[in-house]
Write an enzyme that holds these catalytic residues in place. Structure first.
Site, mmCIF file in Angstrom:
data_model
loop_
_atom_site.group_PDB
_atom_site.id
_atom_site.type_symbol
_atom_site.label_atom_id
_atom_site.label_comp_id
_atom_site.label_asym_id
_atom_site.label_seq_id
_atom_site.Cartn_x
_atom_site.Cartn_y
_atom_site.Cartn_z
ATOM 1 N N CYS A 108 0.963 -1.070 0.014
ATOM 2 C CA CYS A 108 0.133 -0.126 0.067
ATOM 3 C C CYS A 108 0.719 1.127 0.006
ATOM 4 C CB CYS A 108 -0.971 -0.054 1.159
ATOM 5 S SG CYS A 108 -1.914 1.456 1.500
ATOM 6 N N CYS A 127 -0.415 4.047 2.418
ATOM 7 C CA CYS A 127 -0.107 3.672 3.924
ATOM 8 C C CYS A 127 1.410 3.878 4.050
ATOM 9 C CB CYS A 127 -0.487 2.389 4.187
ATOM 10 S SG CYS A 127 -2.060 1.827 3.488
ATOM 11 N N ASP A 128 2.332 3.654 3.361
ATOM 12 C CA ASP A 128 4.033 3.536 3.663
ATOM 13 C C ASP A 128 4.610 4.141 2.987
ATOM 14 O OD1 ASP A 128 2.942 1.555 5.540
ATOM 15 O OD2 ASP A 128 2.840 -0.084 4.102
#
Ligand code: NAP
Length: 307
Positions: free
Chosen positions: A137, A140-141
């Site tokens: 993701c 997200c990261d």
């Protein structure tokens, strides 16, 4: 008086399909519950940009999900962080029984909108370095890899969008694809070309190596039949999805050869009062299609429940 934990229709999964099914079910007058094991939105939460959903020129996935959730909550009951464990259909009995990790429910109809799960590469180091350089993701990261070197694996829309997102963040991005042609939309391919992100064609990841964190990837060139090691800080894996049918299979719902739920045009499955909508049915996996299927499934449930 309404029987406790009894509904006309229960929607399992609150991605775009499930939320739309919730809106249409409740607005038709059915007591409607939408249950989601995580938070509303499913994979759409991870969409960096949605630019093909009519009415919105460009909108972030999370923002679109928030709007959908707000609208759904006006009509249907939503329960997040509650996981459906089993669904039982007892032949001719009117009610289907659902058990979650928190409660039991009775319902006249179930709409399965359980979507898909990320496909895994299945190579050494993938699970070991999850959260320590391996991710599925970018939204997200990605931020943690600003100014660092990352490899994006895959050749579809998600991989290309992921690579563009990381490039925009300031990462040093390389795309690695197992063939010599991308599967992604032409429009995305052009953006990738323009961005200058290099592509390693005909290449597969054989192993992810490191110490505390990811340091290297073993790349196999399928044409040259050679193996080498690439120095990277992060590996973002976008190689498609697998249908999440753990609830459908025990019910006897028929799946196609790729494991997706088979429905007719009204989103009915082969099991009475069980419907399916969204990515779990395969086909064109786009938010607009998921919403349409959710609306159709709820309309069919209404027809059957009120017959
Ligand atoms: P996808 O379209 O199935 O693409 C998966 C990619 O990963 C393919 O290029 C495939 O290679 C590669 N791949 C599969 N298994 C692999 C393996 N074991 N090792 C290495 N590579 C592997 O998946 P997706 O990109 O996640 O998209 C899923 C669906 O969502 C699609 O229908 C897509 O159109 C849709 N989507 C749309 C948007 C949008 O902006 N409109 C954004 C995201 C997703 P091959 O090409 O060789 O098969």
């Amino acid at each position: 008086m309404k029987e406790e934990n009894a509904y006309d229709v229960i929607v399992v999964g609150a991605g775009p399909a499930g939320m739309t099914a919730g809106i249409f079910g409740a607005r038709s007058g059915l007591e409607t519950l939408v249950i989601e094991k995580g938070i509303c939105g499913g994979l759409s939460n991870e969409a960096t940009v949605v630019d093909n959903f009519p009415g919105f020129n460009r909108i972030g996935g999370m923002e679109l999900v928030e709007k959908m959730k707000e609208q759904t909550a006006q009509y249907a009951e939503i329960k997040e962080l509650e996981e459906v464990k089993t669904i039982e259909s007892r032949g001719n009995e009117e009610k289907l029984l659902l058990a979650t990790d928190k409660a039991s429910y009775r319902t006249n109809a179930v709409i399965l909108c359980t979507g898909t799960e990320k496909r895994k590469l299945g190579v050494k180091g993938e699970s070991e370095f999850l959260g320590r350089g391996v991710s599925y993701c970018v939204t997200c990261d990605g931020f943690f890899f600003k100014n660092k070197s990352v490899l994006v694996v895959g050749g579809g829309d998600s991989a290309v969008r992921g690579a563009l997102y990381l490039k925009n963040l300031g990462c040093e991005v390389t795309l690695i694809h197992r063939r010599d042609k991308l599967r992604a939309e032409r429009y995305l391919q052009k953006s990738l070309e323009k961005s200058g992100v290099p592509v390693l064609w005909n290449s597969v990841v054989r192993e992810i190596k490191g110490d505390d964190v990811v340091r290297r990837v073993v790349r196999y060139d399928t044409v040259r039949d050679t193996e080498d090691e690439l120095a990277v800080d992060g590996v973002f894996i976008y190689i498609g999805e697998e249908p999440a049918t753990a609830l459908a299979t025990p019910l006897g719902v028929k799946l196609d050869k790729n494991g997706y739920i088979i429905t007719d045009k009204s989103q009915r499955t082969n099991i009475a009062r069980v419907y399916a909508a969204g990515d779990i049915t395969g086909g064109v996996k786009q938010i607009v299609v998921a919403c349409a299927e959710g609306a159709i499934a709820a309309t069919s449930a209404y027809e059957d429940v009120t017959r």
